[in-house]
Motif scaffolding. Structure first.
Motif, PDB file in Angstrom:
ATOM      1  N   PHE A  57       0.820  -1.212   0.000  1.00  9.76           N
ATOM      2  CA  PHE A  57       0.000   0.000   0.000  1.00  9.76           C
ATOM      3  C   PHE A  57       0.857   1.267   0.000  1.00  9.76           C
ATOM      4  N   ARG A  58       0.538   2.181  -0.899  1.00 14.14           N
ATOM      5  CA  ARG A  58       1.169   3.506  -0.964  1.00 14.14           C
ATOM      6  C   ARG A  58       0.077   4.542  -0.758  1.00 14.14           C
ATOM      7  N   PRO A  59       0.098   5.288   0.334  1.00 15.52           N
ATOM      8  CA  PRO A  59      -0.987   6.237   0.604  1.00 15.52           C
ATOM      9  C   PRO A  59      -1.078   7.323  -0.466  1.00 15.52           C
ATOM     10  N   PRO A  60      -2.310   7.767  -0.748  1.00 10.03           N
ATOM     11  CA  PRO A  60      -2.475   8.863  -1.689  1.00 10.03           C
ATOM     12  C   PRO A  60      -1.953  10.168  -1.098  1.00 10.03           C
ATOM     13  N   ARG A  61      -1.652  11.123  -1.983  1.00 11.42           N
ATOM     14  CA  ARG A  61      -1.261  12.474  -1.550  1.00 11.42           C
ATOM     15  C   ARG A  61      -2.206  13.465  -2.199  1.00 11.42           C
ATOM     16  N   GLY A  97      -5.639  23.663   2.527  1.00 15.55           N
ATOM     17  CA  GLY A  97      -6.587  24.360   1.679  1.00 15.55           C
ATOM     18  C   GLY A  97      -8.023  23.961   1.891  1.00 15.55           C
ATOM     19  N   SER A  98      -8.301  23.203   2.925  1.00 10.99           N
ATOM     20  CA  SER A  98      -9.653  22.671   3.121  1.00 10.99           C
ATOM     21  C   SER A  98     -10.383  23.290   4.306  1.00 10.99           C
ATOM     22  N   ASP A  99      -9.860  24.372   4.866  1.00  9.51           N
ATOM     23  CA  ASP A  99     -10.452  24.946   6.075  1.00  9.51           C
ATOM     24  C   ASP A  99     -11.565  25.936   5.741  1.00  9.51           C
ATOM     25  N   LYS A 100     -12.579  25.483   5.011  1.00  8.25           N
ATOM     26  CA  LYS A 100     -13.689  26.326   4.600  1.00  8.25           C
ATOM     27  C   LYS A 100     -14.706  26.459   5.740  1.00  8.25           C
ATOM     28  N   PRO A 101     -15.267  27.660   5.945  1.00  9.29           N
ATOM     29  CA  PRO A 101     -16.244  27.835   7.024  1.00  9.29           C
ATOM     30  C   PRO A 101     -17.589  27.185   6.728  1.00  9.29           C
ATOM     31  N   ILE A 102     -17.991  27.090   5.440  1.00 11.90           N
ATOM     32  CA  ILE A 102     -19.259  26.464   5.066  1.00 11.90           C
ATOM     33  C   ILE A 102     -19.058  25.611   3.821  1.00 11.90           C
ATOM     34  N   GLY A 103     -20.017  24.752   3.512  1.00 11.40           N
ATOM     35  CA  GLY A 103     -19.975  23.972   2.274  1.00 11.40           C
ATOM     36  C   GLY A 103     -19.350  22.614   2.452  1.00 11.40           C
ATOM     37  N   TYR A 104     -18.024  22.565   2.482  1.00 13.71           N
ATOM     38  CA  TYR A 104     -17.344  21.280   2.634  1.00 13.71           C
ATOM     39  C   TYR A 104     -15.914  21.494   3.117  1.00 13.71           C
ATOM     40  N   ARG A 105     -15.348  20.432   3.660  1.00  9.55           N
ATOM     41  CA  ARG A 105     -13.936  20.389   4.041  1.00  9.55           C
ATOM     42  C   ARG A 105     -13.407  19.012   3.675  1.00  9.55           C
ATOM     43  N   VAL A 106     -12.140  18.973   3.267  1.00  3.29           N
ATOM     44  CA  VAL A 106     -11.523  17.724   2.842  1.00  3.29           C
ATOM     45  C   VAL A 106     -10.545  17.261   3.924  1.00  3.29           C
ATOM     46  N   TYR A 107     -10.637  15.978   4.261  1.00  2.00           N
ATOM     47  CA  TYR A 107      -9.809  15.367   5.296  1.00  2.00           C
ATOM     48  C   TYR A 107      -9.147  14.125   4.724  1.00  2.00           C
ATOM     49  N   ALA A 108      -8.185  13.603   5.463  1.00  2.00           N
ATOM     50  CA  ALA A 108      -7.622  12.289   5.169  1.00  2.00           C
ATOM     51  C   ALA A 108      -7.960  11.375   6.331  1.00  2.00           C
ATOM     52  N   ASP A 109      -8.314  10.127   6.005  1.00  2.00           N
ATOM     53  CA  ASP A 109      -8.526   9.136   7.061  1.00  2.00           C
ATOM     54  C   ASP A 109      -7.161   8.739   7.637  1.00  2.00           C
ATOM     55  N   PRO A 110      -7.114   7.843   8.618  1.00  2.00           N
ATOM     56  CA  PRO A 110      -5.829   7.528   9.257  1.00  2.00           C
ATOM     57  C   PRO A 110      -4.732   6.989   8.340  1.00  2.00           C
ATOM     58  N   VAL A 111      -5.074   6.463   7.153  1.00  2.00           N
ATOM     59  CA  VAL A 111      -4.010   6.001   6.245  1.00  2.00           C
ATOM     60  C   VAL A 111      -3.909   6.853   4.990  1.00  2.00           C
ATOM     61  N   GLY A 112      -4.564   8.021   4.951  1.00  2.00           N
ATOM     62  CA  GLY A 112      -4.364   8.973   3.875  1.00  2.00           C
ATOM     63  C   GLY A 112      -5.445   9.096   2.824  1.00  2.00           C
ATOM     64  N   HIS A 113      -6.524   8.286   2.875  1.00  2.00           N
ATOM     65  CA  HIS A 113      -7.597   8.415   1.886  1.00  2.00           C
ATOM     66  C   HIS A 113      -8.380   9.705   2.133  1.00  2.00           C
ATOM     67  N   PRO A 114      -8.581  10.532   1.107  1.00  2.00           N
ATOM     68  CA  PRO A 114      -9.378  11.742   1.289  1.00  2.00           C
ATOM     69  C   PRO A 114     -10.867  11.424   1.438  1.00  2.00           C
ATOM     70  N   PHE A 115     -11.544  12.234   2.235  1.00  2.00           N
ATOM     71  CA  PHE A 115     -13.003  12.200   2.321  1.00  2.00           C
ATOM     72  C   PHE A 115     -13.459  13.605   2.658  1.00  2.00           C
ATOM     73  N   CYS A 116     -14.716  13.903   2.325  1.00  2.00           N
ATOM     74  CA  CYS A 116     -15.253  15.242   2.577  1.00  2.00           C
ATOM     75  C   CYS A 116     -16.372  15.192   3.590  1.00  2.00           C
ATOM     76  N   LEU A 117     -16.413  16.201   4.434  1.00  2.00           N
ATOM     77  CA  LEU A 117     -17.597  16.486   5.215  1.00  2.00           C
ATOM     78  C   LEU A 117     -18.318  17.576   4.434  1.00  2.00           C
ATOM     79  N   VAL A 118     -19.605  17.370   4.147  1.00  2.00           N
ATOM     80  CA  VAL A 118     -20.383  18.352   3.380  1.00  2.00           C
ATOM     81  C   VAL A 118     -21.617  18.751   4.167  1.00  2.00           C
ATOM     82  N   THR A 119     -22.072  19.971   3.945  1.00  2.00           N
ATOM     83  CA  THR A 119     -23.292  20.456   4.587  1.00  2.00           C
ATOM     84  C   THR A 119     -24.463  20.323   3.614  1.00  2.00           C
ATOM     85  N   PRO A 120     -25.690  20.355   4.135  1.00  2.00           N
ATOM     86  CA  PRO A 120     -26.857  20.223   3.257  1.00  2.00           C
ATOM     87  C   PRO A 120     -26.899  21.226   2.111  1.00  2.00           C
TER      88      PRO A 120
END
Length: 124
Positions: A57-61, A97-120
């Motif tokens: 496994f090679r984590p994404p960047r 670059g993901s520290d948005k106050p509204i809309g969405y933010r992008v995170y990495a899980d513990p091994v580097g996979h990106p995921f987004c938290l999104v608002t309605p």
């Protein structure tokens, strides 16, 4: 219609550990658990999230096209700040670059996979 979503399979070095992160994040339970492949699902008829062991496994960047995401999940939340505190406590990392106050933010899980938290509002 050709078919329906059956599973999202995520490559990782330790399926059990990464499945534990997503159990908490997505409120799913394990329906299959073995050292090389773990499955999470809410009901028998719904799509599942599976974790497959990859020995090299090679984590994404983020956002490096030479090491792209191997999966991407959007998680609908009511409040980004509250949800952010919870995912950071689980071991997620806020990506640059993901520290948005509204809309969405992008995170990495513990091994580097990106995921987004999104608002309605993002779902309109």
């Amino acid at each position: 219609m050709i078919g329906k979503l059956c599973a999202i399979v995520i490559d990782c070095p330790d399926p059990s550990a990464l499945a534990g992160f997503y159990e908490e994040l997505l409120s799913l339970r394990r329906s299959d658990d073995d050292p090389d492949f773990v499955v999470l699902g809410a009901t028998a008829d719904s799509p599942v999230v599976a974790f497959q062991k990859v020995s090299d496994f090679r984590p994404p960047r983020w956002p490096d096209p030479a090491r792209p995401p191997q999966a991407h999940v959007d998680v609908l939340v009511a409040d980004l700040d509250v949800a952010e505190a919870q995912v950071l406590a689980l071991g997620a990392t806020l990506l640059d670059g993901s520290d948005k106050p509204i809309g969405y933010r992008v995170y990495a899980d513990p091994v580097g996979h990106p995921f987004c938290l999104v608002t309605p509002l993002d779902r309109a």
